[in-house]
Design a protein around this motif. Structure first.
Motif, PDB file in Angstrom:
ATOM      1  N   LEU A  31       7.864  16.263 -37.423  1.00  0.00           N
ATOM      2  CA  LEU A  31       6.542  15.363 -37.874  1.00  0.00           C
ATOM      3  C   LEU A  31       5.179  14.735 -37.597  1.00  0.00           C
ATOM      4  O   LEU A  31       6.124  13.846 -36.286  1.00  0.00           O
ATOM      5  CB  LEU A  31       6.961  14.443 -39.222  1.00  0.00           C
ATOM      6  N   HIS A  32       4.239  14.510 -37.595  1.00  0.00           N
ATOM      7  CA  HIS A  32       3.276  13.922 -36.742  1.00  0.00           C
ATOM      8  C   HIS A  32       3.047  12.776 -36.725  1.00  0.00           C
ATOM      9  O   HIS A  32       3.279  11.878 -37.831  1.00  0.00           O
ATOM     10  CB  HIS A  32       2.104  13.913 -36.672  1.00  0.00           C
ATOM     11  N   PRO A  33       2.772  11.727 -35.618  1.00  0.00           N
ATOM     12  CA  PRO A  33       3.140  10.252 -35.787  1.00  0.00           C
ATOM     13  C   PRO A  33       1.681   9.178 -36.885  1.00  0.00           C
ATOM     14  O   PRO A  33       1.964   8.455 -37.635  1.00  0.00           O
ATOM     15  CB  PRO A  33       3.000   9.597 -34.868  1.00  0.00           C
ATOM     16  N   ASP A  34       1.152   9.997 -37.102  1.00  0.00           N
ATOM     17  CA  ASP A  34      -0.002   9.874 -37.954  1.00  0.00           C
ATOM     18  C   ASP A  34       0.241   9.926 -39.247  1.00  0.00           C
ATOM     19  O   ASP A  34       0.340   9.140 -40.261  1.00  0.00           O
ATOM     20  CB  ASP A  34      -1.615  10.715 -37.576  1.00  0.00           C
ATOM     21  N   ILE A  35       1.275  11.118 -40.003  1.00  0.00           N
ATOM     22  CA  ILE A  35       1.387  11.369 -40.454  1.00  0.00           C
ATOM     23  C   ILE A  35       2.850  10.131 -41.041  1.00  0.00           C
ATOM     24  O   ILE A  35       2.531   9.691 -42.795  1.00  0.00           O
ATOM     25  CB  ILE A  35       1.367  13.083 -40.820  1.00  0.00           C
ATOM     26  N   LEU A  36       3.443   9.714 -40.448  1.00  0.00           N
ATOM     27  CA  LEU A  36       4.615   8.690 -40.635  1.00  0.00           C
ATOM     28  C   LEU A  36       3.675   7.814 -40.930  1.00  0.00           C
ATOM     29  O   LEU A  36       3.988   6.731 -41.669  1.00  0.00           O
ATOM     30  CB  LEU A  36       5.207   8.507 -39.536  1.00  0.00           C
ATOM     31  N   GLY A  37       3.014   7.339 -40.531  1.00  0.00           N
ATOM     32  CA  GLY A  37       2.190   6.299 -40.689  1.00  0.00           C
ATOM     33  C   GLY A  37       1.145   6.181 -41.936  1.00  0.00           C
ATOM     34  O   GLY A  37       1.288   4.817 -42.404  1.00  0.00           O
ATOM     35  N   PHE A  38       0.832   7.267 -42.451  1.00  0.00           N
ATOM     36  CA  PHE A  38       0.028   7.138 -43.255  1.00  0.00           C
ATOM     37  C   PHE A  38       0.976   7.166 -44.802  1.00  0.00           C
ATOM     38  O   PHE A  38       0.703   6.122 -45.572  1.00  0.00           O
ATOM     39  CB  PHE A  38      -0.524   8.376 -43.315  1.00  0.00           C
TER      40      PHE A  38
END
Length: 404
Positions: free
Chosen positions: A24-31
């Motif tokens: 999973l992309h880090p930006d999605i995890l941050g979201f």
């Protein structure tokens, strides 16, 4: 619970390539993390696997909801509905015994803990402290603190006469409240201030890194429970039952101290009935929180809660009553009072004051609304069980407001 370290055990972590979720992309995890106001939930995301742990860090997130620290190093996070979640126990460093640890303060990710003293017959003194720790609940780093010093010097609170703090021989005494000027890992110098109760007398205790012992400032005017806070480079000492406020000038760091009493103007809470006072820093202002009681020897019923902003820029402090925190909430406990930007989370009720039991008011467990003046019980079941323990083992909770 806090650092998101992966749990041990076969089959817990999935590897990249085994599951599409692992990459999973880090930006999605941050979201996703931004929608999780509870720190324990954020840690659950990060502990899924090493990829999520790495991708879950480095994001600018709003501060998590406050956490209540209970005896035996147990924690309960506040939920978005304003209730306490399931109580969880966090592993403690080997230097700290969770069963004996008593929390007396917090700052960001750090908790101030004390353990009971041992007498010559190897029996615990429940009314005196032995070792004192600063514990980072994320990294589990421990900073040991020395014992109290027995040298005390009286000084006048009205004259502003300087008090010299000297090194003395250690003696045992229980700490009631500990506050820090800065976090130990902030890179800035920090000072530790504490309220100590030795043989029925209250003392102000100071320490900073480099000093070989904690030191006591003794003053006859400090003759009851006090509340402490750092504000604009000064230490403020509030008499909790008399509404007397002292300004502590830390000259040359803590090698020299000047303590001055500032008279507060009269207000309705000073007329009859018992009162309980706290002081808190909120949005760059110093606030005075007053609870007014009816004493009936069995319990203390709260009649009214008042909040005043203090004008500390004049010779005689002025008080201005306020009825809103602009969407923020205040959390009151014996380990210190803290403010929280509740408006960052949709659905979280705002302009509230959370009161939990402390050594002065063990029956206070309610939430007060600044908007309409209503009071409702808070965590009644938890505190009913909490008060079932023997009095000699009774501990009081501390609010922990860590930054993310």
């Amino acid at each position: 619970m806090f650092d998101g370290m992966p749990q041990t055990g076969p089959g817990f972590e999935f590897e990249a390539g085994v599951s599409p979720w692992a990459g999973l992309h880090p930006d999605i995890l941050g979201f996703v993390l931004r929608f999780l106001p509870c720190l324990a939930d954020r840690a659950r995301v990060r502990c899924v696997c090493r990829h999520w742990r790495a991708g879950g860090h480095g994001h600018v997130l709003p501060p998590p909801l406050p956490i209540l620290v209970l005896p035996e190093f147990k924690f309960s996070s506040l939920s978005i509905k304003g209730d306490l979640m399931l109580v969880r126990q966090v592993p403690v460093p080997r230097e700290v015994a969770a069963d004996d640890l008593r929390c007396v303060g917090s700052f960001d990710r750090w908790i101030v803990g004390v353990t009971p003293s041992m007498d010559r017959s190897a029996m615990y003194h429940r009314d005196a402290d032995g070792k004192t720790f600063l514990v980072n609940v994320f990294s589990r780093k421990v900073i040991r603190q020395p014992q109290l010093s027995s040298y005390r010097y009286n000084f006048s609170a009205h004259s502003g006469e300087a008090l010299r703090i000297l090194v003395g021989t250690p003696y045992i005494s229980p700490l009631r409240q500990v506050v820090l000027s800065n976090a130990p890992d902030s890179g800035s110098k920090y000072i530790v201030a504490a309220s100590s109760n030795h043989k029925g007398a209250r003392h102000l205790v100071l320490w900073q890194p480099g000093m070989i012992s904690l030191h006591i400032c003794s003053a006859a005017v400090i003759n009851g429970p006090i509340d402490l806070t750092f504000y604009q480079g000064k230490l403020y000492v509030l008499m909790r039952h008399k509404v007397h406020l002292f300004t502590c000038e830390l000259v040359d760091e803590v090698s020299c101290v000047e303590l001055c009493l500032t008279e507060l103007p009269n207000h309705p809470s000073q007329e009859g009935g018992a009162i309980g006072c706290n002081v808190v820093v909120w949005r760059g202002e110093l606030l005075l929180i007053i609870r007014r009681y009816i004493d009936d020897f069995q319990n203390s019923q709260v009649l009214k809660v008042e909040v005043f902003a203090l004008d500390v820029n004049t010779t005689l402090y002025g008080l201005t009553e306020i009825h809103s925190f602009n969407g923020d909430c205040i959390f009151v406990a014996s380990g210190g009072c803290k403010s929280f930007p509740a408006g960052l989370y949709a659905g979280f009720e705002r302009d509230l004051i959370y009161f939990v039991p402390d050594y002065c008011k063990p029956h206070d467990r309610f939430v007060y609304s600044m908007r309409d003046g209503r009071m409702r019980p808070f965590a009644a079941k938890l505190f009913d069980c909490y008060f079932a323990v023997p009095e000699e083992n009774l501990d009081f909770p501390v609010w922990l407001l860590p930054s993310e």
